[in-house]
Design a protein around this motif. Structure first.
Motif, PDB file in Angstrom:
ATOM      1  N   VAL A   1       0.843  -1.209   0.000  1.00  0.00           N
ATOM      2  CA  VAL A   1       0.000   0.000   0.000  1.00  0.00           C
ATOM      3  C   VAL A   1       0.873   1.251   0.000  1.00  0.00           C
ATOM      4  N   LEU A   2       1.963   1.210   0.789  1.00  0.00           N
ATOM      5  CA  LEU A   2       2.885   2.355   0.830  1.00  0.00           C
ATOM      6  C   LEU A   2       3.472   2.623  -0.551  1.00  0.00           C
ATOM      7  N   LEU A   3       3.886   1.572  -1.245  1.00  0.00           N
ATOM      8  CA  LEU A   3       4.422   1.740  -2.593  1.00  0.00           C
ATOM      9  C   LEU A   3       3.375   2.333  -3.529  1.00  0.00           C
ATOM     10  N   LEU A   4       2.146   1.857  -3.418  1.00  0.00           N
ATOM     11  CA  LEU A   4       1.070   2.381  -4.261  1.00  0.00           C
ATOM     12  C   LEU A   4       0.868   3.875  -4.021  1.00  0.00           C
ATOM     13  N   LEU A   5       0.919   4.297  -2.764  1.00  0.00           N
ATOM     14  CA  LEU A   5       0.743   5.713  -2.433  1.00  0.00           C
ATOM     15  C   LEU A   5       1.923   6.545  -2.929  1.00  0.00           C
ATOM     16  N   LEU A   6       3.140   6.017  -2.756  1.00  0.00           N
ATOM     17  CA  LEU A   6       4.327   6.745  -3.193  1.00  0.00           C
ATOM     18  C   LEU A   6       4.367   6.909  -4.710  1.00  0.00           C
TER      19      LEU A   6
ATOM     20  N   VAL B   1      11.058  -7.720   0.914  1.00  0.00           N
ATOM     21  CA  VAL B   1      12.402  -7.396   0.418  1.00  0.00           C
ATOM     22  C   VAL B   1      12.333  -6.798  -0.981  1.00  0.00           C
ATOM     23  N   ASN B   2      11.476  -7.342  -1.839  1.00  0.00           N
ATOM     24  CA  ASN B   2      11.369  -6.829  -3.210  1.00  0.00           C
ATOM     25  C   ASN B   2      10.960  -5.363  -3.238  1.00  0.00           C
ATOM     26  N   VAL B   3       9.976  -5.008  -2.418  1.00  0.00           N
ATOM     27  CA  VAL B   3       9.504  -3.617  -2.401  1.00  0.00           C
ATOM     28  C   VAL B   3      10.482  -2.723  -1.645  1.00  0.00           C
TER      29      VAL B   3
ATOM     30  N   VAL C   1      14.140   9.295  -4.853  1.00  0.00           N
ATOM     31  CA  VAL C   1      15.222   8.936  -3.926  1.00  0.00           C
ATOM     32  C   VAL C   1      14.716   8.921  -2.486  1.00  0.00           C
ATOM     33  N   VAL C   2      13.959   9.933  -2.103  1.00  0.00           N
ATOM     34  CA  VAL C   2      13.407   9.973  -0.741  1.00  0.00           C
ATOM     35  C   VAL C   2      12.465   8.791  -0.518  1.00  0.00           C
ATOM     36  N   ASP C   3      11.676   8.470  -1.530  1.00  0.00           N
ATOM     37  CA  ASP C   3      10.789   7.309  -1.435  1.00  0.00           C
ATOM     38  C   ASP C   3      11.603   6.038  -1.244  1.00  0.00           C
ATOM     39  N   GLY C   4      12.712   5.920  -1.993  1.00  0.00           N
ATOM     40  CA  GLY C   4      13.573   4.745  -1.859  1.00  0.00           C
ATOM     41  C   GLY C   4      14.149   4.621  -0.467  1.00  0.00           C
ATOM     42  N   LEU C   5      14.583   5.750   0.103  1.00  0.00           N
ATOM     43  CA  LEU C   5      15.113   5.733   1.476  1.00  0.00           C
ATOM     44  C   LEU C   5      14.038   5.306   2.466  1.00  0.00           C
ATOM     45  N   LEU C   6      12.806   5.770   2.255  1.00  0.00           N
ATOM     46  CA  LEU C   6      11.699   5.395   3.136  1.00  0.00           C
ATOM     47  C   LEU C   6      11.425   3.897   3.046  1.00  0.00           C
ATOM     48  N   LEU C   7      11.415   3.350   1.826  1.00  0.00           N
ATOM     49  CA  LEU C   7      11.183   1.915   1.648  1.00  0.00           C
ATOM     50  C   LEU C   7      12.295   1.095   2.302  1.00  0.00           C
ATOM     51  N   LEU C   8      13.548   1.548   2.146  1.00  0.00           N
ATOM     52  CA  LEU C   8      14.665   0.846   2.787  1.00  0.00           C
ATOM     53  C   LEU C   8      14.553   0.909   4.302  1.00  0.00           C
ATOM     54  N   ALA C   9      14.139   2.048   4.828  1.00  0.00           N
ATOM     55  CA  ALA C   9      13.991   2.193   6.278  1.00  0.00           C
ATOM     56  C   ALA C   9      12.936   1.240   6.821  1.00  0.00           C
ATOM     57  N   VAL C  10      11.842   1.094   6.089  1.00  0.00           N
ATOM     58  CA  VAL C  10      10.796   0.149   6.500  1.00  0.00           C
ATOM     59  C   VAL C  10      11.339  -1.271   6.519  1.00  0.00           C
ATOM     60  N   LEU C  11      12.100  -1.646   5.493  1.00  0.00           N
ATOM     61  CA  LEU C  11      12.667  -2.990   5.435  1.00  0.00           C
ATOM     62  C   LEU C  11      13.627  -3.241   6.587  1.00  0.00           C
TER      63      LEU C  11
END
Length: 363
Positions: free
Chosen positions: A116-121, A248-250, A129-139
């Motif tokens: 859902v987070l990816l869909l919103l982003l 991990v993929n997301v 880049v900021v979105d990528g950092l957020l996704l990595l932080a969640v992982l």
């Protein structure tokens, strides 16, 4: 004739490497789980999931470096959909899978949330880049939390693990894990190459090859792990591998790719309108199905596999511009409503049954 024989040999070799690699990886991961005081489920959610997501990472990073970062989105979204619908569907048909409470209460909801987070982003048309950092932080947060909780709730490792024999077993398990990963990656590459060549020799359109061979090819490690784990009584590791791979993929693959791309990973309209929602719906549907069944039987596997084939059929019809596209969509929608209605009825019955059991007086 010689080419046909070589292609068949390549297909067989790829399958053999996948099965052997899956067996070695399951053994090594299970051994390391015991030695480290972690459950096989946690190892599947972390170590094995990261290892089997290596093909997706390689494809996505390569696409970003070659100036086609948009391919990364299709790779990640397609792989997650394949993992849930095709991989778990086939694995459940081979051997029923039992799922523990942690997967239902924590891991699958996290997988849904990340989707859902990816869909919103992606609503603005890219994963920056900021979105990528957020996704990595969640992982990273999810992985650390999973390991810490497991170490607190899992019994301590036996004392003799510190002995030379115990250290020897740990080294052996590490070797099995590394060799298993290598065989999985090599086997998937051999199988994908051979299948792609077969498709070309048969005159199949390149688009269809991409929708089938490439999408499924990067998920072959997960499929091998699930089948081997299910047959070997390690359903927790098998299911954990699929759920962990989705996260991990997301979080990892797409997060790293967004950083590598620099300018962000573009997400086209069709991906936002169809493919991303299908990915989220697949994981959410799996959560509901497991909440009702507490596991996946062969009938459930058939439902998941049927859903994947329906989605694949839509992709093919849409890509080829077939005039039957609208009719296909309507038929698929009706089928989806029937399936969802059946699952909803089963869920209501299960809730009533558990409520009645909880209200029953103790004897």
């Amino acid at each position: 004739m010689l080419l046909a024989a070589l292609l068949v040999l390549g297909l067989v070799l790829g399958l053999v490497l996948l099965l052997v690699g899956g067996e070695l990886l399951v053994r090594g991961a299970s051994g390391l789980a015991t030695a480290a005081g972690l459950s096989p489920l946690v190892v599947g959610l972390t170590v094995v999931a990261a290892a089997t997501s290596a093909p997706e990472l390689a494809v996505s990073v390569l696409a970003a470096r070659e100036g086609a970062p948009g391919l990364a989105v299709g790779n990640v979204v397609g792989s997650n959909t394949v993992n849930v619908l095709l991989v778990l569907g086939v694995a459940a048909l081979v051997a029923p899978l039992v799922v523990g409470r942690q997967v239902l209460r924590v891991d699958l909801p996290v997988a849904v949330g990340v989707g859902v987070l990816l869909l919103l982003l992606a609503l603005d048309g890219e994963v920056g880049v900021v979105d990528g950092l957020l996704l990595l932080a969640v992982l990273v947060t999810y992985t650390v939390r999973t390991v810490l909780v497991s170490r607190r709730t899992t019994a301590a490792a036996p004392e003799d693990d510190a002995t030379p024999a115990g250290r020897g077993r740990t080294v052996r398990d590490v070797v099995l894990l590394v060799v298993g990963v290598a065989l999985l990656l090599g086997g998937s590459q051999v199988l994908v190459d051979a299948a792609s060549t077969v498709a070309e020799q048969l005159g199949v359109d390149d688009l269809l090859v991409g929708l089938t061979v490439v999408a499924v090819g990067t998920s072959l490690p997960e499929l091998a792990i699930c089948v081997v784990g299910g047959l070997g009584g390690r359903a927790d590791l098998a299911v954990g591998n699929v759920v962990g791979s989705c996260v991990v993929n997301v979080g990892g693959v797409l997060g790293v790719t967004a950083l590598v791309a620099g300018d962000g990973v573009p997400v086209d309209t069709s991906a936002r309108a169809v493919d991303l929602p299908v990915m989220v719906a697949s994981v959410a549907g799996l959560l509901v199905l497991l909440a009702v069944r507490r596991g996946l039987g062969r009938r459930d596997g058939a439902v998941l596999l049927g859903a994947y084939l329906t989605y694949l059929g839509y992709l093919v019809v849409d890509a080829t511009g077939s005039p039957a596209r609208e009719d296909y969509v309507r038929a698929a929608a009706v089928l989806g409503v029937v399936v969802l209605g059946t699952v909803a009825v089963a869920l209501v019955r299960e809730v009533r049954r558990r409520t009645a059991q909880g209200a029953a007086p103790a004897t």
